[in-house]
Design a protein around this motif. Structure first.
Motif, mmCIF file in Angstrom:
data_model
loop_
_atom_site.group_PDB
_atom_site.id
_atom_site.type_symbol
_atom_site.label_atom_id
_atom_site.label_comp_id
_atom_site.label_asym_id
_atom_site.label_seq_id
_atom_site.Cartn_x
_atom_site.Cartn_y
_atom_site.Cartn_z
ATOM 1 N N VAL A 1 0.806 -1.129 0.113
ATOM 2 C CA VAL A 1 -0.058 0.003 -0.038
ATOM 3 C C VAL A 1 0.801 1.163 -0.042
ATOM 4 O O VAL A 1 2.127 1.122 0.510
ATOM 5 N N ALA A 2 0.592 2.350 -0.649
ATOM 6 C CA ALA A 2 0.799 3.547 -0.714
ATOM 7 C C ALA A 2 0.032 4.601 0.175
ATOM 8 O O ALA A 2 -0.971 4.625 -0.060
ATOM 9 N N VAL A 3 0.608 5.225 1.081
ATOM 10 C CA VAL A 3 0.048 6.274 1.810
ATOM 11 C C VAL A 3 0.443 7.565 1.188
ATOM 12 O O VAL A 3 1.776 8.010 1.338
ATOM 13 N N PHE A 4 -0.249 8.518 1.019
ATOM 14 C CA PHE A 4 0.192 9.994 0.297
ATOM 15 C C PHE A 4 -0.312 10.976 1.317
ATOM 16 O O PHE A 4 -1.414 10.778 1.906
ATOM 17 N N LEU A 5 0.364 11.873 1.621
ATOM 18 C CA LEU A 5 0.164 13.096 2.377
ATOM 19 C C LEU A 5 0.319 14.259 1.427
ATOM 20 O O LEU A 5 1.457 14.505 1.193
ATOM 21 N N SER A 6 -0.586 15.220 1.375
ATOM 22 C CA SER A 6 -0.529 16.078 0.364
ATOM 23 C C SER A 6 -1.215 17.416 1.263
ATOM 24 O O SER A 6 -2.363 17.497 1.679
ATOM 25 N N ASN A 7 -0.318 18.534 0.866
ATOM 26 C CA ASN A 7 -0.757 19.940 1.439
ATOM 27 C C ASN A 7 -1.437 20.458 0.171
ATOM 28 O O ASN A 7 -0.741 20.988 -0.639
ATOM 29 N N ILE A 8 -2.740 20.857 0.276
ATOM 30 C CA ILE A 8 -3.595 21.257 -0.704
ATOM 31 C C ILE A 8 -4.191 22.805 -0.406
ATOM 32 O O ILE A 8 -4.180 23.182 0.748
ATOM 33 N N SER A 9 -4.552 23.490 -1.522
ATOM 34 C CA SER A 9 -5.185 24.690 -1.329
ATOM 35 C C SER A 9 -6.510 24.483 -0.892
ATOM 36 O O SER A 9 -7.276 23.298 -0.682
ATOM 37 N N GLU A 10 -7.177 25.813 -0.101
ATOM 38 C CA GLU A 10 -8.509 25.516 0.523
ATOM 39 C C GLU A 10 -9.493 25.492 -0.908
ATOM 40 O O GLU A 10 -10.264 24.706 -0.400
ATOM 41 N N GLU A 11 -9.155 25.914 -1.934
ATOM 42 C CA GLU A 11 -10.352 25.750 -2.966
ATOM 43 C C GLU A 11 -10.235 24.095 -3.536
ATOM 44 O O GLU A 11 -11.369 23.639 -3.738
ATOM 45 N N TYR A 12 -9.203 23.449 -3.550
ATOM 46 C CA TYR A 12 -9.131 21.997 -3.858
ATOM 47 C C TYR A 12 -9.724 21.073 -2.688
ATOM 48 O O TYR A 12 -10.393 20.315 -2.779
ATOM 49 N N TYR A 13 -9.398 21.726 -1.574
ATOM 50 C CA TYR A 13 -10.068 20.951 -0.338
ATOM 51 C C TYR A 13 -11.569 20.814 -0.417
ATOM 52 O O TYR A 13 -12.141 19.907 -0.220
ATOM 53 N N ASN A 14 -12.203 22.173 -0.830
ATOM 54 C CA ASN A 14 -13.621 22.243 -1.001
ATOM 55 C C ASN A 14 -14.129 21.252 -2.025
ATOM 56 O O ASN A 14 -14.942 20.820 -2.018
ATOM 57 N N PHE A 15 -13.170 21.280 -3.243
ATOM 58 C CA PHE A 15 -13.673 20.628 -4.420
ATOM 59 C C PHE A 15 -13.647 19.205 -3.972
ATOM 60 O O PHE A 15 -14.744 18.527 -4.212
ATOM 61 N N MET A 16 -12.792 18.667 -3.323
ATOM 62 C CA MET A 16 -12.465 17.295 -2.857
ATOM 63 C C MET A 16 -13.683 16.947 -1.817
ATOM 64 O O MET A 16 -13.734 15.676 -1.750
ATOM 65 N N LYS A 17 -14.020 17.823 -0.899
ATOM 66 C CA LYS A 17 -14.822 17.560 0.113
ATOM 67 C C LYS A 17 -16.289 17.177 -0.514
ATOM 68 O O LYS A 17 -16.910 16.437 -0.141
ATOM 69 N N LEU A 18 -16.559 17.954 -1.728
ATOM 70 C CA LEU A 18 -17.892 17.816 -2.262
ATOM 71 C C LEU A 18 -17.959 16.378 -3.010
ATOM 72 O O LEU A 18 -18.665 15.798 -2.862
ATOM 73 N N ARG A 19 -16.656 16.119 -3.711
ATOM 74 C CA ARG A 19 -16.689 14.676 -4.505
ATOM 75 C C ARG A 19 -16.675 13.566 -3.069
ATOM 76 O O ARG A 19 -17.479 12.852 -3.455
ATOM 77 N N LEU A 20 -15.991 13.892 -1.821
ATOM 78 C CA LEU A 20 -16.010 12.640 -1.152
ATOM 79 C C LEU A 20 -17.521 12.489 -0.480
ATOM 80 O O LEU A 20 -18.131 11.443 -0.110
ATOM 81 N N ASP A 21 -18.104 13.932 -0.339
ATOM 82 C CA ASP A 21 -19.467 13.845 0.318
ATOM 83 C C ASP A 21 -20.583 13.140 -0.619
ATOM 84 O O ASP A 21 -21.650 12.449 -0.139
ATOM 85 N N ASN A 22 -20.248 13.322 -1.855
ATOM 86 C CA ASN A 22 -21.062 12.894 -3.047
ATOM 87 C C ASN A 22 -20.590 11.520 -3.640
ATOM 88 O O ASN A 22 -21.114 11.549 -4.611
ATOM 89 N N ARG A 23 -19.461 10.855 -3.227
ATOM 90 C CA ARG A 23 -19.184 9.741 -3.834
ATOM 91 C C ARG A 23 -20.183 8.763 -4.235
ATOM 92 O O ARG A 23 -19.714 7.971 -5.254
ATOM 93 N N PHE A 24 -21.249 8.438 -3.535
ATOM 94 C CA PHE A 24 -22.095 7.617 -3.985
ATOM 95 C C PHE A 24 -23.370 8.143 -4.768
ATOM 96 O O PHE A 24 -24.134 7.208 -5.119
ATOM 97 N N SER A 25 -23.215 9.446 -4.813
ATOM 98 C CA SER A 25 -24.309 10.080 -5.637
ATOM 99 C C SER A 25 -23.651 10.262 -7.155
ATOM 100 O O SER A 25 -23.672 11.214 -7.567
ATOM 101 N N PHE A 26 -23.660 9.025 -7.978
ATOM 102 C CA PHE A 26 -23.011 8.901 -9.097
ATOM 103 C C PHE A 26 -23.891 9.605 -10.143
ATOM 104 O O PHE A 26 -23.414 10.278 -11.078
#
Length: 291
Positions: free
Chosen positions: A230-255
């Motif tokens: 397994v590979a474990v990634f730690l990424s320092n990201i921007s606030e804009e990308y954080y919000n973008f990915m949070k929406l994706r994560l929250d809706n990952r089962f709403s295909f």
């Protein structure tokens, strides 16, 4: 050194494919027989990643609708259909423009690009079939694990998870983090990444108490076994990308919502979708051992 760089590019290419292709899970909706719906023109979708040896990987796909796929769709065939293969891709700063090379499956790569934290870069994509898109972003400074361990964890039922225990030092400025745990098949990195089982965890340092932060979490989206890598990634990201990915994560089962045209997520890509990022992940690999 070249062989090592090729491995890194394949690994990060796999990571990018995961970011886009986790929507291809088994619950893609059944095709609906409807008529009279206007055809929406596809747009270029951008995902990017830089790695510590000054290499850049860009994954270009095109947006598509929920009616274009069904539960019987093959992930690799679908990727072949949406990969943008006819693009000219460049990245530039105030001093120089770098041409990226097509690597197949919509992946474009470049090496020896001297990325520096705080420096601004512009991505330009020109496709004969889909037109042009542009995006500008600033290179994020790399933040590394102080300590990290990954081990098998038995949940007491039928599943075997990966437990990750880590610490990091959080700089004074405001930061947002993304952690990923990805199962790696060394022989078939890209193919394995198409299996939508990458675990993602997002962190806002407003939750931290002091500059040192540590926690344990469990990656639960697949059944792991002794001997798995397994590979474990730690990424320092921007606030804009954080919000973008949070929406994706929250809706990952709403295909249906994710696949519908247009995709209702924020984007910094002018004329397209997705997100142009320049952050360097700290990547640690582990071979899981029997407990």
């Amino acid at each position: 050194m070249i062989a090592r760089r090729n491995i890194y590019i394949k690994l990060l290419s796999a990571h990018l494919v995961v970011a886009v292709c986790f929507v291809m899970a088994a619950c893609i909706p059944e095709p609906l027989e409807v008529e009279g719906i206007p055809v929406v023109q596809p747009q270029i979708v951008v995902n990017t990643q830089i790695i510590p040896d000054q290499s850049l990987v860009v994954l270009l796909t095109k947006s598509f609708g929920a009616l274009d796929a069904n539960e019987d769709s093959d992930a690799q065939e679908l990727l072949d259909q949406i990969a943008v293969e006819d693009a000219t891709v460049t990245i530039s700063n105030t001093q120089q423009t770098y041409n990226l090379t097509a690597l197949g499956s919509g992946i474009y790569g470049g090496v020896f690009i001297p990325f520096a934290a705080g420096e601004e870069y512009t991505l330009h994509v020109a496709s004969e079939t889909l037109g042009e898109v542009r995006a500008t972003t600033t290179v994020k400074p790399m933040i590394s694990f102080d300590d990290i361990e990954a081990e098998l964890y038995f949940d007491g039922y039928d599943d075997t998870l990966v437990q990750v225990i880590y610490t990091l030092t959080d700089p004074m400025e405001k930061n947002w983090y993304m952690l990923n745990v990805q199962h790696i098949e060394r022989a078939e990195l890209i193919e394995d990444a198409l299996n939508p089982r990458s675990f993602m965890r997002l962190l806002d340092d407003v939750e931290f108490d002091g500059p040192k932060y540590g926690e344990a979490f469990r990656a639960f989206q697949r059944d792991f076994h002794a001997g798995d890598t397994v590979a474990v990634f730690l990424s320092n990201i921007s606030e804009e990308y954080y919000n973008f990915m949070k929406l994706r994560l929250d809706n990952r089962f709403s295909f249906i919502e994710y696949l519908s045209e247009p995709v209702n997520y924020p984007s910094n890509v002018e004329g397209g979708k997705g997100f142009f990022n320049l952050y360097v992940p700290d990547i640690r690999t582990f071979v899981l051992e029997e407990q």
